[in-house]
Design an enzyme around this catalytic site. Sequence first.
Site, PDB file in Angstrom:
ATOM      1  N   GLY A 202       0.836  -1.186  -0.199  1.00  0.00           N
ATOM      2  CA  GLY A 202      -0.046   0.040   0.033  1.00  0.00           C
ATOM      3  C   GLY A 202       0.883   1.173  -0.049  1.00  0.00           C
ATOM      4  O   GLY A 202       2.236   1.086   0.300  1.00  0.00           O
TER       5      GLY A 202
ATOM      6  N   CYS B  51       5.466  -5.511   2.060  1.00  0.00           N
ATOM      7  CA  CYS B  51       5.749  -3.977   1.836  1.00  0.00           C
ATOM      8  C   CYS B  51       5.084  -3.233   3.053  1.00  0.00           C
ATOM      9  O   CYS B  51       5.391  -3.400   3.786  1.00  0.00           O
ATOM     10  CB  CYS B  51       5.040  -3.627   0.371  1.00  0.00           C
ATOM     11  N   LEU B  52       3.798  -2.707   2.444  1.00  0.00           N
ATOM     12  CA  LEU B  52       3.175  -1.998   3.648  1.00  0.00           C
ATOM     13  C   LEU B  52       2.632  -2.923   4.732  1.00  0.00           C
ATOM     14  O   LEU B  52       2.727  -2.463   5.846  1.00  0.00           O
ATOM     15  CB  LEU B  52       2.083  -0.882   3.122  1.00  0.00           C
TER      16      LEU B  52
ATOM     17  N   GLU C 247       5.687 -10.982  -5.807  1.00  0.00           N
ATOM     18  CA  GLU C 247       4.421 -11.276  -6.802  1.00  0.00           C
ATOM     19  C   GLU C 247       4.798 -10.668  -8.157  1.00  0.00           C
ATOM     20  O   GLU C 247       4.053 -10.879  -9.069  1.00  0.00           O
ATOM     21  CB  GLU C 247       3.123 -11.212  -6.307  1.00  0.00           C
TER      22      GLU C 247
ATOM     23  N   GLY D 146       9.070   3.860   0.190  1.00  0.00           N
ATOM     24  CA  GLY D 146       9.768   4.963   0.736  1.00  0.00           C
ATOM     25  C   GLY D 146      10.183   5.078   2.073  1.00  0.00           C
ATOM     26  O   GLY D 146      10.842   5.935   2.547  1.00  0.00           O
ATOM     27  N   PHE D 147       9.504   3.893   2.611  1.00  0.00           N
ATOM     28  CA  PHE D 147       9.663   3.841   4.286  1.00  0.00           C
ATOM     29  C   PHE D 147      10.367   2.622   4.709  1.00  0.00           C
ATOM     30  O   PHE D 147      10.029   1.570   3.800  1.00  0.00           O
ATOM     31  CB  PHE D 147       8.492   4.095   4.957  1.00  0.00           C
TER      32      PHE D 147
ATOM     33  N   GLN E  78       5.512  -3.487   7.068  1.00  0.00           N
ATOM     34  CA  GLN E  78       5.810  -2.330   8.002  1.00  0.00           C
ATOM     35  C   GLN E  78       4.938  -2.042   8.902  1.00  0.00           C
ATOM     36  O   GLN E  78       4.984  -1.728  10.174  1.00  0.00           O
ATOM     37  CB  GLN E  78       5.587  -0.926   7.168  1.00  0.00           C
TER      38      GLN E  78
ATOM     39  N   HIS F  73       8.497  -7.321  -3.198  1.00  0.00           N
ATOM     40  CA  HIS F  73       7.483  -7.609  -4.011  1.00  0.00           C
ATOM     41  C   HIS F  73       7.509  -8.795  -4.524  1.00  0.00           C
ATOM     42  O   HIS F  73       7.908  -9.411  -5.875  1.00  0.00           O
ATOM     43  CB  HIS F  73       6.808  -6.803  -4.927  1.00  0.00           C
TER      44      HIS F  73
ATOM     45  N   GLY G  78       2.469   5.237   0.956  1.00  0.00           N
ATOM     46  CA  GLY G  78       2.452   6.258   2.240  1.00  0.00           C
ATOM     47  C   GLY G  78       3.143   5.619   3.295  1.00  0.00           C
ATOM     48  O   GLY G  78       3.720   4.690   3.506  1.00  0.00           O
TER      49      GLY G  78
END
Length: 375
Positions: A238, A265-266, A352, A309-310, A269, A350, A240
């Site tokens: 996702g 990914c997100l 996938e 980006g995080f 996090q 990622h 941000g």
Amino acid sequence: MKALIALEDGTIFEGQSFTGEGEAIGEIVFNTSMSGYQEVLTDPSYTGQLVTMTYPLIGNYGVNPDDMESSKVHPMAFLVKEYNPIPSNYRSTQSLADFLIEHGILGVQGFDTRALVKHIRTVGAMKCIVSTKDTDPESLVKRAKEWTGLVGQDMVKRVTCTEPYGWADNQPVPGSDFSTAKCDAENPLNVVAFDFGLKYNQLRELTARGCNVQVVPATTDAETVLAMNPDGIFLSNGPGDPEGVEGVVDTLKTLLGKKPIFGICLGHQMLSLAYGGSTYKLKFGHRGGNQPVKDLTTGKVEISSQNHGFCVDMKSLSEDEVELTHINLNDNSCEGMRHKKYPAFSVQYHPEHAPGPHDSLYLFDRFINMMRDQG
């Protein structure tokens, strides 16, 4: 049509729009992939960003409906060195320009993408505005500076589904509680997938491995998920700042230890926040299809696709509870972790991704094995 690209630090680039009049504001980032621009454009993780491709020629193989990773385009603008208006590929159904115009996205070409990327790598990702309407550099820089930015913002609420759906016949089908989730396996596993901005290929990979996948909005509470009695829980990618997403961390804290969990990914996090850790913003992020990652549990190196980006701060997590499993060989940042007490693991990249590296598909198999072991 003349288009200006204005960065918040006052840097200006001049190009030409290949999609007509338009304007967009967001965070300027770059992607180093040589192919896969349609997957980049339909990846919800790019919400709020202006994407620059480092490969110099874009658009040569067109666009087709089978390579969509979501239902729409998510970057605010698409910036390239040279756009090819005449695609040549048997799968192509329309040109990239027509695709962008259809989705209302500004496309710009004809400027020095190398200089822009070098600048971002030196200074860092910045606020930016691209416009064919406002050609006053001073005005554009001022407007770029005034944009809120991504830090602290809940970008997930812009992209998550509003209603649950099942994945069947390679498409989303409205329905809840696994009523429309279908796969061809004789003894399927039921997986609840949290949609933080997921990509369809994650659902394809799970379905291909014998999973009925039920997708739920990011705001779904733990009690609802547990009432569905899934064999496992998947946390998608996702956009941000993970620390800006509302409500999800408390949900994950409740789910930990109840069911096997796999995050990408997100989702990775968000798991770290549920573990009690923290995240930080990378200088210019990792975006591309050729990022080297080392699996510390096997010693093997895989070439991965990334878009973030995080990053998770491993120093904020207890070594007694969480183990670092993967690192990025470019900067040694965290690329994967697993919980030592609960059946939960996650990666920053990622597995996938398609087209691109297939080195990391074993992670889906690992999730399948974890669910079967727990069952």
